[in-house]
Scaffold this motif. Structure first.
Motif, PDB file in Angstrom:
ATOM      1  N   LYS A  63      30.094   4.251  93.275  1.00  0.00           N
ATOM      2  CA  LYS A  63      30.282   4.262  91.822  1.00  0.00           C
ATOM      3  C   LYS A  63      31.727   3.918  91.464  1.00  0.00           C
ATOM      4  CE  LYS A  63      30.009   7.207  87.718  1.00  0.00           C
ATOM      5  NZ  LYS A  63      31.185   6.616  87.145  1.00  0.00           N
ATOM      6  N   LYS A  66      32.267   0.228  91.938  1.00  0.00           N
ATOM      7  CA  LYS A  66      31.658  -0.538  90.844  1.00  0.00           C
ATOM      8  C   LYS A  66      32.510  -0.441  89.580  1.00  0.00           C
ATOM      9  CE  LYS A  66      26.864  -0.375  92.346  1.00  0.00           C
ATOM     10  NZ  LYS A  66      25.521   0.154  92.072  1.00  0.00           N
ATOM     11  N   ASP A  67      33.014   0.758  89.314  1.00  0.00           N
ATOM     12  CA  ASP A  67      33.883   0.938  88.142  1.00  0.00           C
ATOM     13  C   ASP A  67      35.145   0.088  88.275  1.00  0.00           C
ATOM     14  OD1 ASP A  67      32.055   2.719  87.098  1.00  0.00           O
ATOM     15  OD2 ASP A  67      33.245   4.526  87.549  1.00  0.00           O
ATOM     16  N   GLU A  69      35.426  -2.729  90.031  1.00  0.00           N
ATOM     17  CA  GLU A  69      35.029  -4.126  89.829  1.00  0.00           C
ATOM     18  C   GLU A  69      34.866  -4.432  88.336  1.00  0.00           C
ATOM     19  OE1 GLU A  69      31.504  -5.070  92.069  1.00  0.00           O
ATOM     20  OE2 GLU A  69      32.430  -4.432  93.951  1.00  0.00           O
ATOM     21  N   LYS A  70      34.265  -3.507  87.607  1.00  0.00           N
ATOM     22  CA  LYS A  70      34.077  -3.672  86.167  1.00  0.00           C
ATOM     23  C   LYS A  70      35.436  -3.757  85.467  1.00  0.00           C
ATOM     24  CE  LYS A  70      31.949  -1.423  82.174  1.00  0.00           C
ATOM     25  NZ  LYS A  70      31.281  -0.216  81.701  1.00  0.00           N
ATOM     26  N   CYS A  71      36.349  -2.920  85.887  1.00  0.00           N
ATOM     27  CA  CYS A  71      37.700  -2.918  85.320  1.00  0.00           C
ATOM     28  C   CYS A  71      38.396  -4.253  85.599  1.00  0.00           C
ATOM     29  CB  CYS A  71      38.491  -1.760  85.913  1.00  0.00           C
ATOM     30  SG  CYS A  71      39.971  -1.327  85.012  1.00  0.00           S
ATOM     31  N   THR A  73      36.921  -7.109  86.108  1.00  0.00           N
ATOM     32  CA  THR A  73      36.239  -8.104  85.272  1.00  0.00           C
ATOM     33  C   THR A  73      36.767  -8.053  83.839  1.00  0.00           C
ATOM     34  OG1 THR A  73      34.249  -7.906  86.622  1.00  0.00           O
ATOM     35  CG2 THR A  73      33.973  -8.899  84.460  1.00  0.00           C
ATOM     36  N   GLU A  74      36.968  -6.828  83.341  1.00  0.00           N
ATOM     37  CA  GLU A  74      37.510  -6.671  81.988  1.00  0.00           C
ATOM     38  C   GLU A  74      38.932  -7.218  81.903  1.00  0.00           C
ATOM     39  OE1 GLU A  74      37.184  -2.623  80.579  1.00  0.00           O
ATOM     40  OE2 GLU A  74      35.054  -2.538  81.069  1.00  0.00           O
ATOM     41  N   THR A 103      42.721   1.027  86.741  1.00  0.00           N
ATOM     42  CA  THR A 103      42.523   0.492  88.089  1.00  0.00           C
ATOM     43  C   THR A 103      43.307   1.311  89.111  1.00  0.00           C
ATOM     44  OG1 THR A 103      42.173  -1.737  87.220  1.00  0.00           O
ATOM     45  CG2 THR A 103      42.758  -1.569  89.545  1.00  0.00           C
TER      46      THR A 103
END
Length: 180
Positions: A63, A66-67, A69-71, A73-74, A103
């Motif tokens: 998790k 993934k968070d 990676e999302k950060c 991407t943002e 991050t």
């Protein structure tokens, strides 16, 4: 007979009967081996708990990754929006700084969870399983043999005929786990 050549406290100056020492040693080994079934159950419970903890930590690690990676991407999306002229410079810098802090926080959490996971895996492999297997292997024996003594005992210290110390070949932590 070699006691007179030893320094004080190293060797018993009195003779001990071999049969008496063997009886004490066999009694101690039998006591340890009698704990084999209880130790196996405790080991299973401990292993199940460790596996459950490892699974929980693995899910938490996934998790967090993934968070992160999302950060990331943002962060790229933020750059793209700034380059496209959709964001003012102040907004871009504020969001960038926010995402950078997030991050870094996620990196720290990932490092902590990874360390706990490695620690948990290392704790699960501490020699107890092999010791319990050895105890079970010899649990049906009816008398002390050289093979059994060699497997279980590192050395025997005789301070006097009634005070004998057995030093096991197994680490103290393993013996402690089995005996508690």
């Amino acid at each position: 007979p070699h006691a007179k050549h030893q320094k004080a406290g190293q060797c018993c100056k009195k003779y001990c009967r071999e049969a008496d020492v063997n009886e004490m040693v066999w009694h101690s080994i039998r006591s340890l081996m009698d704990m084999a079934d209880r130790a196996a159950k405790k080991l299973k419970k401990h292993t199940d708990k460790a596996q459950s903890e490892n699974l929980r930590l693995t899910k938490k690690l996934e998790k967090l990754q993934k968070d992160k990676e999302k950060c990331e991407t943002e962060r790229f999306a933020n750059v793209d929006r700034f380059m496209a002229g959709e964001l003012e410079k102040d907004d871009y810098l504020r969001v960038r700084q926010e995402l950078t802090r997030k991050t870094e926080c996620l990196d720290q959490q990932i490092a902590e969870v990874t360390a706990k996971l490695h620690e948990s895996e290392a704790a699960a492999d501490d020699g107890v399983r092999e010791t319990v297997a050895t105890m079970k292997k010899y649990s049906g024996e009816q008398e002390l043999t050289k093979e059994i003594a060699d497997v279980f005992i590192d050395r025997i210290l005789i301070y006097d005929p009634r005070h004998v110390e057995i030093q096991w070949k197994f680490p103290d932590e393993v013996i402690e786990f089995i005996e508690r």
